[in-house]
Design an enzyme around this catalytic site. Structure first.
Site, mmCIF file in Angstrom:
data_model
loop_
_atom_site.group_PDB
_atom_site.id
_atom_site.type_symbol
_atom_site.label_atom_id
_atom_site.label_comp_id
_atom_site.label_asym_id
_atom_site.label_seq_id
_atom_site.Cartn_x
_atom_site.Cartn_y
_atom_site.Cartn_z
ATOM 1 N N GLY A 120 -60.983 36.301 0.331
ATOM 2 C CA GLY A 120 -60.045 36.278 1.455
ATOM 3 C C GLY A 120 -60.475 37.156 2.619
ATOM 4 C CG ASN B 248 -56.418 30.184 -6.450
ATOM 5 O OD1 ASN B 248 -55.239 29.883 -6.642
ATOM 6 N ND2 ASN B 248 -56.853 31.434 -6.511
ATOM 7 C CD1 TRP B 249 -54.639 24.701 -2.688
ATOM 8 C CD2 TRP B 249 -52.805 23.607 -3.337
ATOM 9 N NE1 TRP B 249 -54.848 23.377 -2.464
ATOM 10 C CE2 TRP B 249 -53.742 22.666 -2.859
ATOM 11 C CE3 TRP B 249 -51.570 23.139 -3.802
ATOM 12 C CZ2 TRP B 249 -53.482 21.300 -2.827
ATOM 13 C CZ3 TRP B 249 -51.316 21.776 -3.779
ATOM 14 C CH2 TRP B 249 -52.252 20.867 -3.301
ATOM 15 C CE LYS B 250 -56.414 33.091 -3.110
ATOM 16 N NZ LYS B 250 -57.020 34.349 -2.759
ATOM 17 C CD GLU C 184 -62.688 34.012 -7.413
ATOM 18 O OE1 GLU C 184 -62.735 33.016 -6.714
ATOM 19 O OE2 GLU C 184 -61.633 34.635 -7.648
ATOM 20 N N GLY D 196 -60.367 29.545 -2.249
ATOM 21 C CA GLY D 196 -59.005 29.944 -1.890
ATOM 22 C C GLY D 196 -58.635 29.385 -0.526
ATOM 23 N N GLY D 197 -58.785 30.218 0.500
ATOM 24 C CA GLY D 197 -58.345 29.865 1.855
ATOM 25 C C GLY D 197 -58.758 28.471 2.322
ATOM 26 C CB SER E 214 -65.284 34.208 2.109
ATOM 27 O OG SER E 214 -64.275 35.203 2.185
HETATM 28 C C1 PEP Z 1 -59.875 33.057 -4.579
HETATM 29 O O1 PEP Z 1 -58.782 33.546 -4.362
HETATM 30 O O2 PEP Z 1 -60.165 32.668 -5.718
HETATM 31 C C2 PEP Z 1 -60.800 32.945 -3.457
HETATM 32 C C3 PEP Z 1 -62.055 32.764 -3.717
HETATM 33 O O3 PEP Z 1 -60.263 33.064 -2.206
HETATM 34 P P1 PEP Z 1 -61.041 32.824 -0.802
HETATM 35 O O4 PEP Z 1 -61.813 31.556 -0.929
HETATM 36 O O5 PEP Z 1 -59.945 32.735 0.215
HETATM 37 O O6 PEP Z 1 -61.920 34.007 -0.604
#
Ligand code: PEP
Length: 264
Positions: A174, A9-11, A168, A235-236, A214
């Site tokens: 994040g 998920n690149w947001k 999640e 995400g990140g 994360s």
């Molecule tokens: C997300 O936004 O779906 C996510 C899991 O972000 P991160 O991996 O950065 O916590």
């Protein structure tokens, strides 16, 4: 056996040029990987570029980060399932906690989107998860139950089997603070138990459940080795092709015997 599914998920990140470079590097790392399902979820503006960069690669799929529930019409700034299908999008992330908290999306709205996605043969990745306050109050199961019943209302067994659910925990997104494998497994087992109640044993066993929050190359393997965790929504760490590739490969190492999922 459920086939593992790992999504990036690149947001609101990645220009077209960055997206193309990412895909080029990812293909060098993974080739056209077939035993783990990989989904890249770019911003809308980079979807076409990712498709182009993937070229003949068959097994890496494209997802979108959101969509509207209506088919078309006067909805300035929105995008429909049909428009996403036109870009060869296969998955759509719905009900992400950022959409729920920053953009006021309720379970009812998420449910309208989930049903519209299925109508258009897009596969939803439906996000659920509790806040830290809710966890500290001991309300994890209550919150998950409300979100699952609300977001997945009226889906039949086939639609449920073609839905991916991402657990999640909001406090882990994040923040660099991931749920422990035990905490994550406990929540995933509860989600599967709820699906069993909402549908039937076969359906509940077929639905793929991702963990998100994360995830990184260091913690991915242990998380995805839990019995009810069938992949990750990242995400990140998905903004770096090498980190993301390592996460994908750790899903593969955990599940070398996996046969293709009946639902893919
Ligand atoms: C997300 O936004 O779906 C996510 C899991 O972000 P991160 O991996 O950065 O916590």
């Amino acid at each position: 056996m459920r086939k593992k599914i790992v999504a990036a998920n690149w947001k609101m990140n990645m220009t077209q040029a960055e997206a193309a470079r990412f895909v080029e590097s990812l293909l060098l790392e993974l080739g056209d990987i077939a035993d783990v399902e990989v989904v890249i979820v770019p911003p809308f503006t980079a979807i076409a570029k990712v498709t182009e960069a993937l070229g003949k690669s068959q097994n890496i799929k494209i997802g979108a980060q959101n969509m509207h529930w209506e088919r078309n019409g006067a909805f300035t700034g929105e995008i429909s399932a049909a428009l996403l299908r036109d870009l060869f999008v296969r998955y759509v992330v719905l009900g992400h906690s950022e959409r729920r908290t920053l953009f006021g999306e309720t379970d009812k709205i998420v449910n309208r989107k989930v049903r519209a996605a299925h109508e258009a043969t897009l596969r939803p990745i439906v996000c659920v998860g509790e806040t830290l306050v809710q966890r500290d109050k001991g309300s994890v199961e209550k919150i998950l139950s409300i979100q699952l019943h609300g977001s997945l209302a009226t889906l039949g067994a086939k639609e449920l089997q073609e839905t991916v659910i991402a657990y999640e925990p909001v406090w882990a997104i994040g923040t660099g603070r991931n749920a422990t494998p035990e905490q994550a497994q406990e929540a995933h087992a509860f989600i599967r138990h709820t699906l069993r109640e909402m549908s039937d044993e076969t359906t509940a066993e077929r639905v793929r459940l991702q963990y998100g929050g994360s995830v990184n190359p260091e913690n991915a393997r242990e998380l995805m080795s839990q019995p009810d965790i069938d992949g990750a929504l990242v995400g990140g760490a998905s903004l770096d092709p090498r980190s993301f590739a390592q996460i994908v490969l750790s899903a593969r190492e955990e599940d070398k015997t996996a046969a293709p999922s009946a639902t893919v």
